[in-house]
Scaffold this active site. Structure first.
Site, PDB file in Angstrom:
ATOM      1  N   SER A 723       0.789  -0.975  -0.006  1.00 58.95           N
ATOM      2  CA  SER A 723      -0.114  -0.068  -0.062  1.00 58.95           C
ATOM      3  C   SER A 723       0.749   1.367   0.051  1.00 58.95           C
ATOM      4  CB  SER A 723      -1.138  -0.025   1.152  1.00 58.95           C
ATOM      5  OG  SER A 723      -0.326   0.097   2.283  1.00 58.95           O
ATOM      6  N   LYS A 766      -6.586   4.049   8.553  1.00 57.63           N
ATOM      7  CA  LYS A 766      -5.480   4.891   8.043  1.00 57.63           C
ATOM      8  C   LYS A 766      -6.078   6.318   7.769  1.00 57.63           C
ATOM      9  CE  LYS A 766      -3.171   1.655   4.660  1.00 57.63           C
ATOM     10  NZ  LYS A 766      -3.016   0.949   3.515  1.00 57.63           N
TER      11      LYS A 766
END
Ligand code: ATP
Ligand code: MG
Length: 858
Positions: A723, A766
């Protein structure tokens, strides 16, 4: 009286059959066979004159049986009606006179006869005379093969029977061996067969030799079967009896020895209250334990009563019995599930968590409907301090059951769950049984805390024991190694918690219904701090009745931001406790508690004071801020980008740095404890830049003249996953094009060689981390749009989320540059990529009203 040879063992048979007149001796229920010797007795009616006339030793009589038992000859009876027509001629061997003047005789059978007629019927009832025809067996028949075979088989059977019968002397076997006349043998053995009178008479009357022998063979076989079975029964009984006797004997010996020893240890009255076998027996009888446990305890009690009290073995049995007896066999606290009340309890204990509470209530509703707990077990997954354990407690409260927590962190031995086998002193049941005993009920709520932290090594896999415990199909018969009797866990409500799903063994994960809890936002933390944490902490510190602590809203904000940095609430609670401790000290110093003063006088209780905590007080109670709010410059240094990472303890912000050194040769290195996947995504980013220099605004020549070093700080933490692709890409572009990135911008997403931005997991964590760090713009992959559904509105209000589909979108947002989509012709890599023309996508900014799309999560 005259005496003759006792037994006449003759194998000779008279060859002729002739008519004779024989004195008939009628007998009751008795059949005399040829060659056999029997005693017979007479009644008082026989006179010495009769004896002289008819029963002279060496004389002959005919023995014939009455047809029916207990018959007598009377004056008017017809002898042919009451007597059988076949009898045996017998020789009188001996006549005996008894002291009461009655007579008896020993006679030996000789030959079969058939009564033709009775003569002089009326003259003497006692001694009838009859004309008889003596019956000879044909000697020719004896040579027939069947007869010979039957003879041999019969002999073998007789030998076998002798071996099996304990009462026949072994010499008999020798005698039989020397008998060569089959018919003689047959007549000799019939009296020894266990057959009734009717069969005997029938055997006497059969004139067909083969048929007679077959019948005898049949009876003999049956006899042997009976002998075999009775022999087995005899030996069984014998061993059983001797075992019992031995046991009894040994036990008596022990009892006496123990008594002698005990006399030395015992109290004067010899009693040990509560520990006597009789006390245990009573406790077992009164206990509600299941049948297996009862059997096991009775067995153990028997063993124990044979042991020396105070010996180690005695201790082992004693402890074991107490464990079985102390289990709360019949205690069930369960009250019916009432959803309304459950909801009130959950709402009172926890702020927010709407979705979670909804799932819990749905789960409870199903349990209430099914009237059982059979079904998946709830597993709460989320970062530390978000309320997993405390939700478990609330569920127990909502259900009105007792609560216990089993911490699985670091459990590496199956025996910790399932107990140690009872082979050594000090072995104990496992955590499950221990917990059941501690809660004192068989239907508590048991929380397996940190199920993801089970450790594995060679000593048996603890997760396999858990599999059995958590499987509704198996757990009604859970067997702890120590107790070694099945106990029913099906009424226990199991809950598990974990920080991460990754480390839970898949079979275990499959048994559980996963409910994910995520980080709290500032707003939520504020609410929880005011409504729950502060009152809890005040109460825990004994200040509830003394001061009313009032936090200003701004104080709480500063406390959360300057003193904590976490997904959950643990640090916040700790800091609040720090403040409350300080206040407690002040209260005591000012004499506000009931504590006696140093002078010994009890201080007067002061009325409730209000203590207002302002932002400035934070420094006083807690010292300087632990986390300084970084005054972020508008731009980061060249080559630095802000990535977002997901960790088991919540989301995190991750800075990626790229440095170049010139002159160089285009060498490339990456550091920071990266996994292979992460390294590959950095290489992908680099490859993309090399093939799209124009898009990225860099020159290949320039890149080739420099050495490159990319670093992911916080090297002690292992990182992996794709990611960070977009962030690495932007860091590289920033370095090569010498353009800095804005510090308010963070990004996450995987990239492909063609520059597409691919979806990643953990978006919620996140974004919350980015929000905590004060990031105001976040780029996430377009395909993760559906994840925005879970983001609290107040976060989305303060943060711009840009959905990107291609790295060109990322470049546009990051550098606010116009993207040139014409591929560069000079580079070979660029040529290859030019065949896959990538159109720039319009970036999409999401407000809190973002369209929601369902999709798969991480
Ligand atoms: N939504 C909430 N409302 C009220 N209090 C909460 C909430 N969430 C957590 N808390 C409080 O936060 C504290 C920490 O929660 P808890 O111990 O349950 O965390 P946890 O998720 O089990 O963490 P860990 O993974 O470290 O075990 C507890 O005092 C709990 O009461
Ligand atoms: Mg916990």
């Amino acid at each position: 009286m005259e005496e003759e040879g006792l037994i006449e063992l003759t194998e000779q048979k008279p060859k002729i059959s002739a008519e004779h007149i024989l004195k008939i001796v009628p007998v009751n229920q008795l059949v005399l066979f040829p060659h056999n010797v029997i005693p017979i007795t007479f009644g008082k009616e026989i006179t010495p004159a009769n004896v002289d006339e008819y029963l002279k030793p060496g004389g002959r009589v005919g023995v014939v049986a009455f047809r029916a038992p207990h018959t007598e000859l009377r004056k008017n009876t017809t002898p042919s009606e009451v007597l059988h027509s076949v009898g045996t001629e017998a020789k009188v061997l001996k006549v005996i006179r008894f002291p009461d003047n009655t007579y008896g005789a020993v006679i030996q059978g000789r030959r079969r006869f058939h009564i033709l007629d009775f003569v002089d019927q009326d003259s003497d009832v006692l001694f009838l005379s009859a004309s008889v025809s003596i019956w000879e067996d044909s000697p020719q028949d004896m040579e027939k093969v069947e007869i010979l075979a039957l003879g041999r088989a019969m002999k073998q059977l007789v030998q076998k029977a002798i071996a099996l019968s304990p009462n026949i002397p072994s010499e008999a076997a020798l005698f039989i061996e020397n008998v060569h006349d089959t018919l003689y043998l047959a007549d000799l053995i019939v009296p020894y067969l266990s057959i009734d009178f009717k069969d005997r008479q029938e055997l006497l009357e059969i004139d067909d030799i083969e048929l007679r022998l077959r019948k005898i063979h049949f009876f003999l076989t049956k006899e042997i079967e009976i002998l075999e079975i009775s022999k087995k029964i005899n030996t069984d009984v014998k061993t059983e009896v001797s075992k019992q006797q031995r046991k009894y004997f040994v036990r008596e010996q022990m009892r006496v020895l123990q008594k002698e020893l005990g006399d030395l240890d015992d109290k004067p009255d010899g009693s040990r209250p509560g520990n006597e076998p009789a006390d245990f027996k009573e406790r077992i009888d009164n206990s509600k334990m299941n049948a297996q446990a009862r059997d096991a305890s009775l067995r153990e009690l028997e063993r124990m009563s044979m042991m020396q009290p105070g010996s180690p073995e005695h201790m082992v049995s004693f402890t074991y019995l107490n464990w079985l007896l102390d289990l709360p066999w019949d205690v069930h606290t369960q009250t019916p599930i009432r959803l309304k009340e459950a909801q009130i309890v959950l709402d009172n204990d926890h702020y927010g968590l709407k979705k979670i509470k909804k799932r819990i209530l749905e789960f409870l509703a199903v349990c209430a409907l099914k009237k059982s707990l059979k079904g998946p077990i709830i597993l709460f997954v989320g970062p530390p301090g978000v309320g997993k354990t405390s939700l478990g407690k609330s569920i127990a409260k909502a259900l009105g059951r007792r609560f216990a927590r089993i911490s699985l962190g670091g459990v590496r031995d199956e025996a910790e769950i399932r107990g140690h086998r009872r082979t050594y002193i000090g072995s104990m049941p496992g955590k499950i049984v221990d917990t059941i005993k501690k809660t004192g009920s068989f239907d508590p709520v048991i929380l397996f805390d940190e199920i993801d932290k089970l450790a594995y090594d060679g000593r048996g896999d603890p997760s396999s024991a858990l599999l059995e415990v958590l499987d509704p199909e198996q757990n009604h018969n859970f067997v702890d190694h120590y107790l070694n009797v099945p106990i029913d866990l099906s009424k226990v409500f199991f809950i598990a918690t974990a920080n991460s799903l990754q480390t839970i063994p898949p079979p275990l994960r499959d048994r559980m219904e996963v409910i994910e809890l995520s980080s709290y936002t500032m707003d939520e933390k504020n609410h929880i701090a005011f409504d729950h944490l502060l009152p809890q902490v005040v109460e825990e510190h004994g200040l509830k009745e003394l001061v009313k602590i009032h936090f200003e809203k701004e104080t709480m904000n500063q406390l959360i931001q300057g003193y904590t940095r976490e997904a959950g609430l643990r640090m916040l609670k700790r800091e609040l406790a720090g403040i409350v401790r300080g206040i407690a000290r002040e209260v005591v110093e000012q004499g506000g508690s009931d504590e006696p003063s140093p002078t010994g006088k009890k201080l007067k209780k002061k009325p409730l004071k209000t203590k207002i905590i302002s932002p400035a007080d934070l420094r006083f109670y807690l010292g300087p801020k632990h986390f300084n709010e970084k005054k972020r410059p508008f731009l980061l240094p060249v080559g630095v980008s802000t990535g977002l990472a997901w960790t088991p303890v919540g989301g995190d912000v991750l800075f990626i740095e790229t440095a170049v050194s010139a002159p160089g040769t285009g060498k490339f290195s990456v550091t920071g404890q990266l996994g292979d996947v992460m390294k590959e995504s950095v290489q992908t980013a680099l490859a993309y830049i090399r093939s799209h220099t124009d898009v990225c605004g860099v020159s290949v020549q320039d890149m080739d003249k420099k050495d490159l070093h990319m670093h992911f700080p916080e090297g002690a933490v292992k990182k992996d996953g794709p990611s960070a692709g977009v962030a690495a890409f932007l860091s590289l572009v920033s370095q090569f094009s010498e353009r800095p990135l804005p510090s308010h911008l963070a990004m996450t997403g995987e990239i492909s060689l063609r520059g597409e931005v691919l979806p990643v997991g953990g978006i919620q964590e996140k974004l919350l981390a980015a929000h905590r760090y004060g990031i105001t713009t976040v780029m996430i992959p377009q395909e993760n749009e559906h994840d925005l559904e879970d983001i609290p509105a107040d976060v989305l209000k303060e943060m711009r989320v840009v959905l990107i589909k291609d790295v060109k979108d990322a470049l546009k947002v990051a550098f606010s540059t116009k993207v040139n989509t014409t591929p560069q012709k000079s580079s070979p890599a660029a040529k290859k990529a030019s065949s896959q023309k990538v159109a720039s996508q319009k970036t999409k900014t999401v407000s809190k009203k973002a369209p929601l799309k369902k999709g798969t999560r991480r």
